[in-house]
Design a protein around this motif. Structure first.
Motif, PDB file in Angstrom:
ATOM      1  N   SER A   1       9.248  -5.660   7.491  1.00  0.00           N
ATOM      2  CA  SER A   1       8.367  -6.149   6.425  1.00  0.00           C
ATOM      3  C   SER A   1       9.008  -5.911   5.062  1.00  0.00           C
ATOM      4  O   SER A   1       9.281  -4.750   4.703  1.00  0.00           O
ATOM      5  CB  SER A   1       7.020  -5.431   6.469  1.00  0.00           C
ATOM      6  N   PRO A   2       9.231  -6.946   4.277  1.00  0.00           N
ATOM      7  CA  PRO A   2       9.842  -6.750   2.957  1.00  0.00           C
ATOM      8  C   PRO A   2       8.934  -6.013   1.986  1.00  0.00           C
ATOM      9  O   PRO A   2       9.411  -5.332   1.083  1.00  0.00           O
ATOM     10  CB  PRO A   2      10.124  -8.179   2.483  1.00  0.00           C
ATOM     11  N   ASP A   3       7.617  -6.116   2.160  1.00  0.00           N
ATOM     12  CA  ASP A   3       6.661  -5.477   1.256  1.00  0.00           C
ATOM     13  C   ASP A   3       5.833  -4.451   2.013  1.00  0.00           C
ATOM     14  O   ASP A   3       4.611  -4.401   1.889  1.00  0.00           O
ATOM     15  CB  ASP A   3       5.759  -6.551   0.621  1.00  0.00           C
ATOM     16  N   ARG A   4       6.508  -3.634   2.791  1.00  0.00           N
ATOM     17  CA  ARG A   4       5.808  -2.701   3.666  1.00  0.00           C
ATOM     18  C   ARG A   4       5.157  -1.566   2.868  1.00  0.00           C
ATOM     19  O   ARG A   4       5.524  -1.287   1.715  1.00  0.00           O
ATOM     20  CB  ARG A   4       6.795  -2.113   4.672  1.00  0.00           C
ATOM     21  N   CYS A   5       4.218  -0.893   3.506  1.00  0.00           N
ATOM     22  CA  CYS A   5       3.577   0.263   2.895  1.00  0.00           C
ATOM     23  C   CYS A   5       4.583   1.402   2.772  1.00  0.00           C
ATOM     24  O   CYS A   5       5.583   1.468   3.500  1.00  0.00           O
ATOM     25  CB  CYS A   5       2.367   0.710   3.725  1.00  0.00           C
ATOM     26  N   THR A   6       4.321   2.307   1.847  1.00  0.00           N
ATOM     27  CA  THR A   6       5.242   3.418   1.621  1.00  0.00           C
ATOM     28  C   THR A   6       5.269   4.375   2.807  1.00  0.00           C
ATOM     29  O   THR A   6       6.338   4.861   3.194  1.00  0.00           O
ATOM     30  CB  THR A   6       4.843   4.186   0.348  1.00  0.00           C
ATOM     31  N   ARG A   7       4.103   4.621   3.381  1.00  0.00           N
ATOM     32  CA  ARG A   7       4.000   5.614   4.461  1.00  0.00           C
ATOM     33  C   ARG A   7       3.038   5.071   5.509  1.00  0.00           C
ATOM     34  O   ARG A   7       1.891   4.737   5.200  1.00  0.00           O
ATOM     35  CB  ARG A   7       3.501   6.934   3.877  1.00  0.00           C
TER      36      ARG A   7
ATOM     37  N   ARG B   1       0.821  -1.206   0.000  1.00  0.00           N
ATOM     38  CA  ARG B   1       0.000   0.000   0.000  1.00  0.00           C
ATOM     39  C   ARG B   1       0.857   1.259   0.000  1.00  0.00           C
ATOM     40  O   ARG B   1       1.982   1.267   0.496  1.00  0.00           O
ATOM     41  CB  ARG B   1      -0.908   0.031   1.233  1.00  0.00           C
ATOM     42  N   GLU B   2       0.280   2.327  -0.525  1.00  0.00           N
ATOM     43  CA  GLU B   2       0.938   3.629  -0.440  1.00  0.00           C
ATOM     44  C   GLU B   2       0.859   4.175   0.979  1.00  0.00           C
ATOM     45  O   GLU B   2       1.810   4.766   1.486  1.00  0.00           O
ATOM     46  CB  GLU B   2       0.278   4.615  -1.410  1.00  0.00           C
ATOM     47  N   ARG B   3      -0.289   3.971   1.627  1.00  0.00           N
ATOM     48  CA  ARG B   3      -0.499   4.542   2.961  1.00  0.00           C
ATOM     49  C   ARG B   3      -1.310   3.556   3.796  1.00  0.00           C
ATOM     50  O   ARG B   3      -2.208   2.885   3.310  1.00  0.00           O
ATOM     51  CB  ARG B   3      -1.265   5.868   2.855  1.00  0.00           C
ATOM     52  N   PHE B   4      -0.954   3.472   5.084  1.00  0.00           N
ATOM     53  CA  PHE B   4      -1.725   2.669   6.034  1.00  0.00           C
ATOM     54  C   PHE B   4      -1.816   3.480   7.318  1.00  0.00           C
ATOM     55  O   PHE B   4      -0.818   4.064   7.770  1.00  0.00           O
ATOM     56  CB  PHE B   4      -1.048   1.317   6.295  1.00  0.00           C
ATOM     57  N   VAL B   5      -3.017   3.517   7.912  1.00  0.00           N
ATOM     58  CA  VAL B   5      -3.258   4.363   9.084  1.00  0.00           C
ATOM     59  C   VAL B   5      -3.680   3.502  10.265  1.00  0.00           C
ATOM     60  O   VAL B   5      -4.646   2.735  10.176  1.00  0.00           O
ATOM     61  CB  VAL B   5      -4.341   5.420   8.789  1.00  0.00           C
ATOM     62  N   VAL B   6      -2.954   3.641  11.363  1.00  0.00           N
ATOM     63  CA  VAL B   6      -3.284   2.984  12.626  1.00  0.00           C
ATOM     64  C   VAL B   6      -3.785   4.053  13.598  1.00  0.00           C
ATOM     65  O   VAL B   6      -3.175   5.113  13.731  1.00  0.00           O
ATOM     66  CB  VAL B   6      -2.061   2.263  13.232  1.00  0.00           C
ATOM     67  N   LEU B   7      -4.889   3.773  14.263  1.00  0.00           N
ATOM     68  CA  LEU B   7      -5.428   4.656  15.300  1.00  0.00           C
ATOM     69  C   LEU B   7      -5.394   3.915  16.623  1.00  0.00           C
ATOM     70  O   LEU B   7      -5.876   2.790  16.722  1.00  0.00           O
ATOM     71  CB  LEU B   7      -6.862   5.063  14.955  1.00  0.00           C
ATOM     72  N   GLU B   8      -4.809   4.558  17.648  1.00  0.00           N
ATOM     73  CA  GLU B   8      -4.685   3.942  18.968  1.00  0.00           C
ATOM     74  C   GLU B   8      -5.316   4.853  20.009  1.00  0.00           C
ATOM     75  O   GLU B   8      -5.152   6.082  19.957  1.00  0.00           O
ATOM     76  CB  GLU B   8      -3.209   3.716  19.305  1.00  0.00           C
ATOM     77  N   THR B   9      -5.986   4.250  20.988  1.00  0.00           N
ATOM     78  CA  THR B   9      -6.699   5.060  21.982  1.00  0.00           C
ATOM     79  C   THR B   9      -5.875   5.374  23.226  1.00  0.00           C
ATOM     80  O   THR B   9      -6.316   6.180  24.048  1.00  0.00           O
ATOM     81  CB  THR B   9      -8.003   4.360  22.412  1.00  0.00           C
ATOM     82  N   GLY B  10      -4.715   4.767  23.413  1.00  0.00           N
ATOM     83  CA  GLY B  10      -3.886   5.074  24.579  1.00  0.00           C
ATOM     84  C   GLY B  10      -2.420   4.832  24.274  1.00  0.00           C
ATOM     85  O   GLY B  10      -1.994   3.677  24.149  1.00  0.00           O
ATOM     86  N   PHE B  11      -1.630   5.910  24.169  1.00  0.00           N
ATOM     87  CA  PHE B  11      -0.226   5.769  23.772  1.00  0.00           C
ATOM     88  C   PHE B  11       0.640   5.195  24.882  1.00  0.00           C
ATOM     89  O   PHE B  11       1.538   4.388  24.640  1.00  0.00           O
ATOM     90  CB  PHE B  11       0.335   7.126  23.339  1.00  0.00           C
ATOM     91  N   GLY B  12       0.389   5.635  26.134  1.00  0.00           N
ATOM     92  CA  GLY B  12       1.159   5.131  27.267  1.00  0.00           C
ATOM     93  C   GLY B  12       2.643   5.360  27.095  1.00  0.00           C
ATOM     94  O   GLY B  12       3.105   6.484  26.891  1.00  0.00           O
ATOM     95  N   LEU B  13       3.417   4.281  27.166  1.00  0.00           N
ATOM     96  CA  LEU B  13       4.871   4.353  27.010  1.00  0.00           C
ATOM     97  C   LEU B  13       5.309   4.229  25.554  1.00  0.00           C
ATOM     98  O   LEU B  13       6.506   4.177  25.268  1.00  0.00           O
ATOM     99  CB  LEU B  13       5.533   3.251  27.837  1.00  0.00           C
ATOM    100  N   GLY B  14       4.365   4.147  24.651  1.00  0.00           N
ATOM    101  CA  GLY B  14       4.704   4.068  23.228  1.00  0.00           C
ATOM    102  C   GLY B  14       5.150   2.695  22.776  1.00  0.00           C
ATOM    103  O   GLY B  14       5.718   2.556  21.695  1.00  0.00           O
ATOM    104  N   LEU B  15       4.879   1.657  23.557  1.00  0.00           N
ATOM    105  CA  LEU B  15       5.402   0.329  23.232  1.00  0.00           C
ATOM    106  C   LEU B  15       4.672  -0.287  22.041  1.00  0.00           C
ATOM    107  O   LEU B  15       5.294  -0.981  21.224  1.00  0.00           O
ATOM    108  CB  LEU B  15       5.318  -0.570  24.458  1.00  0.00           C
TER     109      LEU B  15
END
Length: 621
Positions: free
Chosen positions: A83-89, A57-71
């Protein structure tokens, strides 16, 4: 709409007896005692079909409800790298009500992360934003990883987001400990922000959570849980909700070619932001070189506006200032041809009432001292090197900046994706829709593009689809020899400003002359600048005759409400009206406009985005 300034309450770092980070305020742990990264892999990555779903994909969006320590973010970043075939952004948008300090993040990461993730953790800590409410955009891996941290209450911030989430990490303290984060209101917002192909996952299988997600339009399913938890929850949109998402939130197609008219701060910044997204950019400038008008001054001031009631303009200014400060530091760190002095900015109070307000804002604790501090007159005088008439604000991240060097750095960063077209003519252009998208025409120019951006100051009015209440305001700066104030190495503002310049002199300005079209340097404008300097530094230097000074005249493009115009009208994108604060507005404004053009998550709350649209002046939305 104004609202009281509210401080963020940071999360203190504490550990349970088994070494798991915990929150005393919520009486719960941040992740399973079996390990944060293993939980992230099982529950959030595998639970959302990652990394397989972002492949190609060109773009993939993840939404998270609690960042915490960023783990979870760090685990997702590592999975993307592997990922060898990862998204561009990859966009990762996360909300956090109680952010940790940089120091506590460092300690936690040292205890919880393996050595092969130390470089990612260090980059996150280095770019960790100040604890200031609002959205903070941070880029990693040359802009391929985009973290948008939303600092504040999810109940308030989620309705302010504009994005299409492909995967949702529903994380936070237990529903029994923090029910607000799992409420029907939150689940409804997650459904609103979900792309048609969105999936979600969470470690909680509480019946209240399942019910709220179902009502919001998700179909959920229990799966084998992680560690001591027997089950976890995954989900996707119900067919009806998916059809609605396809209708109302279709996946946008980013333009392949964009034409930008105007090569000042605004146009150069937009060109760089579009080029960073892989878009071909044609930048059109009527002069023989970029940054020849208001952006051609030797130096300007980077500082925010602050209001006790935290008005819309104060919120936008704060977000833009922080973004610009981080952006300039990034350009400088990359070795770009940037000329600036990040030595801080002092804003001297106008009078006793103003100084009382400055002191009260800082004593409220609503803003961190790394953002602004109140200094009494004696300390202000000591730091500046000359006696001043009053105390005031000190902005440690403020700076003097040479605007032309920012334009040069932006164009250098755009690289081969940029084509600069210098017209060297005042010939009028036309912009019209065409089969290819848009056509920009003149007697010696004909350019086809998928999208067009008007960043050409007041001249945008002639090309805009709707009337724009833009005005030209004459401003004259005066140049002072360094020998007159040899100890001044910081920027100082009151009615006007005085700051160093790259060549060693001092810039003193600026006059504010609406309706005055005189391009010549005048003695009366020099006299006004000198009078403002005398009120700023009483008796600091011998009187000067205005006729002895050099200067420069330029014209700012102003709007009635002092906010820039950023957004789309009938297919044409606008970025103008930056006034005297181009250095503050340019970086965030360009990122906002590029995000809108490309269909990326926006880096600013929706009510603030609306406040910047041209439609605020009367054209229906």
């Amino acid at each position: 709409m104004s609202r009281p300034l509210q401080p963020l309450v940071p999360a203190p770092l504490e550990f349970a007896d088994d070494g798991t980070p915990r929150s005393a305020a919520y009486g719960d742990v941040y992740h399973s005692s079996e390990g944060a990264l293993a939980q992230a892999q099982h529950v959030f990555l595998a639970g959302n079909g990652l990394p397989e779903r972002w492949a190609g994909r060109e773009r993939f969006v993840v939404l998270e409800t609690g960042f915490g320590l960023g783990l979870n973010f760090l685990a997702t970043w590592r999975a993307w790298r592997d990922s060898p075939d990862r998204c561009t952004r990859l966009h990762f948008v996360s909300v956090e009500k109680h952010p940790f300090s940089q120091y506590d993040l460092t300690i936690a990461h040292q205890r919880l992360l393996p050595p092969d993730m130390a470089d990612m953790a260090q980059k996150l800590v280095e770019r960790w934003p100040l604890p200031v409410s609002g959205l903070h955009r941070i880029e990693f891996d040359r802009g391929a990883i985009v973290l948008t941290l939303c600092l504040g209450d999810a109940e308030t911030l989620l309705p302010q987001l504009a994005l299409r989430a492909n995967a949702i990490f529903l994380d936070g303290f237990s529903p029994a400990k923090n029910p607000e984060l799992w409420s029907p209101h939150i689940c409804k917002q997650l459904s609103r922000l979900a792309a048609a192909d969105a999936t979600l996952s969470t470690w909680s299988v509480a019946s209240g959570v399942r019910d709220a997600l179902t009502v919001a339009g998700f179909v959920t399913d229990r799966r084998a849980g992680f560690g001591p938890k027997r089950h976890m929850l995954t989900g996707h949109l119900h067919p009806g909700a998916k059809a609605a998402a396809l209708r109302h939130r279709p996946e946008p197609t980013a333009p392949k070619r964009v034409a930008v008219i105007g090569a000042g701060l605004a146009g150069c910044a937009v060109a760089e932001r579009m080029a960073a997204r892989g878009t071909e950019v044609v930048l059109i400038e009527r002069h023989a070189a970029p940054a020849q008008e208001a952006s051609g001054n030797a130096a300007g001031v980077l500082r925010p506006m602050i209001a006790r009631d935290d008005s819309v303009i104060a919120r936008i200014s704060r977000a833009a200032f922080l973004h610009a400060s981080a952006h300039l530091r990034r350009l400088d760190g990359e070795g770009r041809p940037l000329k600036w002095g990040p030595t801080g900015v002092m804003q001297i109070a106008r009078d006793r009432e103003h100084e009382d307000m400055q002191r009260a804002v800082c004593e409220s604790g609503a803003l961190p001292t790394a953002f602004v501090r109140y200094l009494p007159d004696w300390e202000m005088s000591r730091r500046i090197g000359y006696p001043v008439a009053a105390g005031g604000w000190w902005f440690p991240r403020g700076a003097w900046v040479n605007p032309a060097s920012v334009c040069a750095a932006s164009l250098a960063r755009a690289g081969d994706a940029l084509q600069l077209h210098l017209m060297m003519s005042t010939e009028a252009l036309s912009v019209a829709a065409s089969d290819a998208g848009w056509r920009i025409s003149g007697s010696r120019i004909r350019i086809e593009a998928d999208a067009v951006v008007l960043a050409n100051a007041t001249d945008a009015s002639a090309l805009s689809p709707c009337p724009l209440p833009l005005s030209r305001v004459r401003g004259q700066v005066s140049r002072l020899p360094r020998s007159l104030l040899p100890h001044l190495h910081v920027t100082v503002c009151r009615e006007g400003y005085i700051c160093p310049t790259p060549d060693g002199d001092l810039n003193l300005g600026a006059s504010f002359d609406p309706g005055d079209e005189d391009c010549s340097v005048r003695e009366d404008s020099h006299a006004g600048n000198l009078a403002r300097l005398e009120r700023l530094f009483p008796d600091a230097m011998a009187p000067m005759h205005p006729a002895s000074l050099q200067g420069r005249v330029s014209f700012r493009t102003a709007t009635p409400d002092r906010l820039p115009v950023i957004g789309e009208v009938d297919g044409v994108h606008l970025f103008t009206g930056l006034g005297a604060r181009g250095l503050v507005w340019h970086a965030l404004g360009a990122e906002l406009l590029a995000s809108q053009i490309s269909g990326d998550p926006t880096p600013l709350e929706s009510d603030l985005v609306r406040a910047l649209r041209a439609q605020r002046f009367g054209k229906p939305a």
